[in-house]
Design an enzyme around this catalytic site. Structure first.
Site, PDB file in Angstrom:
ATOM      1  N   ASP A 224       3.995 -37.431 -10.503  1.00 37.03           N
ATOM      2  CA  ASP A 224       3.262 -36.336  -9.614  1.00 37.03           C
ATOM      3  C   ASP A 224       4.249 -35.316  -8.933  1.00 37.03           C
ATOM      4  OD1 ASP A 224       3.703 -39.048  -8.040  1.00 37.03           O
ATOM      5  OD2 ASP A 224       4.425 -37.271  -6.892  1.00 37.03           O
ATOM      6  N   ASP A 226       4.467 -34.679  -5.919  1.00 36.73           N
ATOM      7  CA  ASP A 226       4.903 -34.941  -4.499  1.00 36.73           C
ATOM      8  C   ASP A 226       4.011 -33.895  -3.696  1.00 36.73           C
ATOM      9  OD1 ASP A 226       6.002 -36.902  -2.579  1.00 36.73           O
ATOM     10  OD2 ASP A 226       7.372 -35.356  -1.853  1.00 36.73           O
TER      11      ASP A 226
HETATM   12  N1  ADE Z   1       6.146 -42.940  -6.076  1.00 30.29           N
HETATM   13  C1  ADE Z   1       5.400 -42.183  -7.233  1.00 30.29           C
HETATM   14  N2  ADE Z   1       5.138 -40.817  -6.647  1.00 30.29           N
HETATM   15  C2  ADE Z   1       5.756 -40.947  -5.363  1.00 30.29           C
HETATM   16  C3  ADE Z   1       5.928 -39.972  -4.271  1.00 30.29           C
HETATM   17  N3  ADE Z   1       5.348 -38.569  -4.532  1.00 30.29           N
HETATM   18  N4  ADE Z   1       6.717 -40.299  -3.385  1.00 30.29           N
HETATM   19  C4  ADE Z   1       6.977 -41.415  -3.065  1.00 30.29           C
HETATM   20  N5  ADE Z   1       6.612 -42.457  -3.873  1.00 30.29           N
HETATM   21  C5  ADE Z   1       6.307 -42.280  -5.024  1.00 30.29           C
END
Ligand code: ADE
Length: 289
Positions: A224, A226
């Site tokens: 992703d 974030d």
């Molecule tokens: N693991 C997978 N995506 C994450 C994110 N955006 N922030 C923290 N841990 C994660």
């Protein structure tokens, strides 16, 4: 302590992250669940054999049903249990969020640096207070991943995945506490700090591996963007899970070809093994009596 495993040597321990709960295509030899001074590991450890005959150990970081949150993973027990089997090197997998446009979901990253946002929250040492011997040690952690193995793992990962999956090397991982994801302001701050990817799982695991004189390398799988992208929704679990299937299939692809060479890279005469073995003796501050 002498290794508790009396079968053929197991040089490589694999720690599977979210979605990676077992090794595919390997012959399972046995399952062990050693008791350590810090309790049992997150899951029983599977000992398996590659088609070429290399023995490896596999541990599911969050348990087999993903019942352990990043903050409650028993990292001391996990590292101690793998060490007890005689493992010399840990290949860790973890899902990460991307803090950079060029690192897209489903890309792979082999980071070279870490920013610790779990400090003081999670126990990150086998030494010091609470230790029966009261021995204080300060491990060298400037290069948190094994600098001999890391570039090789990056190259082998790229070779295994071919042109369809981007593999990024030399990136900085932010390890945050969780369990909730970051705010947009935090996400933007981590970018300003130089963070490239973010997860909740690599620490204290990597620090404890260093203290246990185990080489440690991380293969991070991006799920992703974030929360920093103004025009996108902030990350949620459904987005993370969307990339899981592809990332897990690609992780299994990497595992198919990386375990045999990795085993040899920490053989008795290998540079990485010789460097890690005995390295902690220069880190102890406590005076002998
Ligand atoms: N693991 C997978 N995506 C994450 C994110 N955006 N922030 C923290 N841990 C994660």
């Amino acid at each position: 302590h002498a290794p508790s495993w009396t079968g053929p040597p197991i040089h490589v321990g694999v720690i599977g992250g979210s979605g990676l709960y077992k090794l595919e295509g390997l012959d399972v030899i046995t399952e062990v669940n050693p008791m350590t001074p810090w309790g049992h590991a997150s899951s029983p450890i599977t000992v398996a054999k590659t088609p070429a005959g290399t023995h490896v150990a596999f541990l599911a970081r969050h348990g087999l049903t993903h019942s352990l949150s990043p903050s409650s993973v028993p990292s001391l027990a996990n590292i101690a249990a793998l060490k007890h089997l005689g493992v010399r090197c840990i290949l860790a997998f973890s899902a990460v969020g991307s803090l950079r446009e060029e690192i897209a979901p489903k890309d792979f990253v082999v980071p070279s640096q870490i920013i610790d946002r779990t400090k003081g929250i999670r126990r990150a040492t086998f030494f010091g207070e609470g230790n029966q011997n009261g021995v204080v040690a300060h491990a060298t952690f400037g290069d948190p991943f094994d600098e001999i193995l890391r570039p090789v793992v990056e190259k082998l990962t790229r070779q295994a995945l071919g042109p369809d999956v981007k593999v990024h090397g030399r990136k900085t991982l932010v390890c945050m506490e969780g369990p909730s994801f970051s705010t947009r302001a935090e996400s933007i701050m981590y970018r300003a700090w130089g963070g490239d990817v973010i997860n909740m799982s690599t620490l204290p695991e990597a620090k404890l591996a260093r203290e246990a004189e185990l080489s440690y390398v991380l293969i991070a799988t991006s799920t992703d963007y974030d929360a920093w992208r103004e025009t996108s929704a902030a990350v949620d679990v459904s987005e993370v899970i969307k990339s899981f299937q592809a990332n897990v299939a690609n992780s299994q692809k990497v595992l198919k070809t990386i375990l045999d060479p990795l085993h040899d890279l920490v053989g008795d005469d290998a540079e990485a093994f010789k460097k890690a073995q005995g390295s902690m003796k220069f880190s102890v501050m406590t005076k002998p009596e």
